[in-house]
Design an enzyme around this catalytic site. Structure first.
Site, PDB file in Angstrom:
ATOM      1  CB  CYS A  72     -12.933  -6.424   2.265  1.00 23.70           C
ATOM      2  SG  CYS A  72     -11.973  -4.937   1.957  1.00 23.70           S
TER       3      CYS A  72
ATOM      4  CG  ASP B 154      -3.326  -3.019  -2.320  1.00 22.73           C
ATOM      5  OD1 ASP B 154      -2.387  -3.326  -3.075  1.00 22.73           O
ATOM      6  OD2 ASP B 154      -4.468  -2.780  -2.729  1.00 22.73           O
TER       7      ASP B 154
END
Ligand code: PEP
Ligand code: MG
Length: 579
Positions: free
Chosen positions: A511, A464
């Site tokens: 992550c 993102d």
């Protein structure tokens, strides 16, 4: 004739098999008048189509595997109920008589008016039911059109050992298909870090996206080779290509077997810097893969997958049960449970809470923590379950898509309320459960040093972060060429996050998929990253690179890269560190 088509390879691996085509295209509806004499026949045609649709759904329901992890039956039952509703059974017949029109036209008129009513409803759940209506109507229209296949259904029996070609696949479709043993998939749309692509990597299914206009060239049952490394699909390959790719498959297998030898080795650079290497998971079932690679902790548990392919919301016990299974399998090692990140390309429970497809820009809308704070009905059962699960092992809670302190304060207040509730109910929880935040909105990356003092840990979500920094939809193959983890703006934001957290002594991990890409490991080490969470398929490869790296010189290289403006020069420098 053999030929190849090129797309974007999003999940490594090679698969050879027969094609299974999934066509989500809407059926073209012909509209014509029916002479009075033939109206009864037209009604009979419509009723037959309804009966066939019912049979198809019943047959699909019968074939749901007993061990299905998702509530597929409820999904099919909801469609069966609609087929019994007079809105879809009686009204179109009235319309056929009234307008002397064909069945398809009558059904279309009725569908349009039902959808219009649903869209006008205030209640987002009811408004979202229109998706179900549209799916049921499409099924009937396809039957009226003469299609004999039962169309793509997640429980389609013929999926096993095939290579699926589709226009697009949702994460939910991908889970269903994996459950049915597909070998690989290729889609016309989709981006490298769409959740469908991430799932493919996590599940170890070779995959290609962005194969624009492949459908006209590939027929059902064609033999194809999917090269997920190069993003190429070979159609009707000749014997030489088949031999070559079978050899590549064997090599890949040998490489994997060799990698598994480092499974129990500690993760540490050659010059002795210990690195934390955790795994990303989506389901409790993924723990088998975690065990296979020797992962010693979960750095990201994407809980939204518990909400997919079902019509009802999971309750607190279901959450608790899923988390307990993961915690038990970890035997005391840590698990980072990320709270629900629903919205954008993760349309779950029929997008009932986030406005569904009617939202113009879902990635910038009511997604993740924004949605949870608006919908306590979704959020509270999950928070209660995470807190209760914290009594069973080393649980950490992580909040996605936070863009500032205000949201964190709100979450903390709700967590505090829940702790009080649990104490009153004499339910156990860990009062010191670590509370963390994802860095995946540029605002958060820029302000990491301001927010870090209020949390116990942080984790960079590059999927993102890149999407929002470079203003490109991560699921849109048309702008995939701009999706670049090496863009100087992205690298600077990552550096700011690492430095911001480190300055105040808070651990920071990564992550996002950038951490799972072997090309970036040394650069990230040089930027100061000491903790990675990667997909299970990438785990051993990343470990091998870490264990073969020397920290010496990496920081200097990273500094140089941060000062480089041209992306081509950055790529050259990267090659040097990776050599
Ligand atoms: C990320 O954005 O990098 C991330 C890990 O979250 P997700 O891919 O689930 O959006
Ligand atoms: Mg994210």
């Amino acid at each position: 004739m053999s030929f190849s088509l090129h797309g974007i390879g999003v999940s490594k691996g090679i698969a050879i098999g027969k094609v299974h085509i999934i066509n989500h295209d809407p059926v073209e509806v012909n509209e014509y008048c029916v002479p009075t004499l033939h109206l009864d026949k037209e009604v009979a045609r419509f009723e037959n189509a309804l009966a066939t649709a019912r049979q198809q759904l019943l047959s699909i329901r019968d074939r749901i595997p007993k061990d299905a992890t998702v509530d597929i039956a409820a999904f099919i039952d909801a469609h069966l109920l609609m087929l019994d509703d007079s809105l879809l059974t009686r009204v179109p017949i009235d319309l056929i008589h009234e307008h002397q029109c064909n069945a398809e036209w009558a059904l279309k008129m009725q569908c349009d008016s039902i959808i219009q009513i649903f869209e006008g409803m205030e209640d987002p759940y009811l408004s979202a039911r229109k998706n179900d209506i549209a799916q049921v109507v499409t099924r009937i229209q396809r039957i009226l059109h003469g299609y004999t296949d039962i169309e793509f259904e997640p429980v389609e029996a013929e999926l096993a050992n095939t290579i699926v070609l589709a226009d697009d696949l949702s994460p939910a479709d991908t889970i269903f298909m994996q459950h049915h043993g597909i070998l690989a998939f290729a889609t016309e749309y989709g981006g490298t870090t769409s959740h469908t692509a991430i799932l493919a990597r996590s599940l170890g299914i070779p995959a290609i996206v962005g194969l624009r206009r492949a459908h006209p060239y590939i027929q059902p049952d064609d033999t194809v080779i999917v090269d997920g490394f190069a993003g190429v699909i070979f159609v009707s390959p000749d014997e030489r290509s088949l031999r070559y790719y079978r050899m590549r498959q064997r090599e890949e297998k040998r490489y994997r077997a060799a990698l598994s030898k480092i499974k129990t080795a500690p993760t540490m650079t050659r010059d002795g810097t210990p690195i934390t290497l955790h795994v990303n998971i989506e389901f409790p079932e993924d723990m088998a893969a975690v065990k296979r690679v020797g992962g010693d902790g979960i750095g990201l548990y994407r809980t939204e997958f518990l909400f997919m392919n079902r019509q009802t919301l999971p309750d607190e016990e279901e959450h608790f049960d899923a988390y307990s299974r993961v915690i038990r399998a970890l035997k005391g090692r840590p698990v980072t449970i990320r709270t629900l990140d629903m919205g954008a390309d993760k349309q779950v429970v029929d997008s009932r809470f986030h406005g569904g497809s009617s939202v113009t820009n879902p990635a910038l809308g009511l997604r993740a923590i924004r949605l949870c704070l608006k919908a306590p009905k979704l959020f509270k059962p999950q928070l209660r379950a995470i807190l209760r699960a914290s009594a069973l092992g080393q649980v950490r809670m992580m909040i996605p898509m936070v863009c500032g302190l205000q949201e964190l304060v709100q979450v903390r207040n709700i967590v505090e309320e829940i702790r009080t509730e649990l104490s009153i109910q004499s339910l156990k929880f860990n009062p010191d459960m670590p509370f963390g935040v994802m860095v995946e909105v540029p605002a958060m990356a820029i302000c990491t040093d301001l927010v870090a003092p209020y949390v116990d840990f942080l984790s960079v979500g590059t999927n993102d972060l890149i999407q929002y920094t470079l203003a490109i939809d991560r699921g849109d193959e048309a702008v995939n060429y701009l999706y670049d983890p090496l863009h100087p703006a992205v690298l600077r934001l990552i550096k700011m996050s690492i430095d911001g957290a480190t300055k105040v002594g808070k651990p920071i991990s990564m992550c996002g998929e950038m951490a799972s890409d072997s090309r970036y490991v040394r650069l990230l080490l040089g930027l100061g990253l000491r903790s990675f969470s990667v997909n299970p398929e990438a785990f051993l490869e990343i470990k091998k690179i870490i264990n073969n790296s020397n920290m010496k010189g990496l920081a200097r290289f990273a500094k140089k890269i941060l000062k480089t403006s041209s992306q081509a020069d950055i790529a050259d420098l990267l090659e040097t560190i990776n050599a």
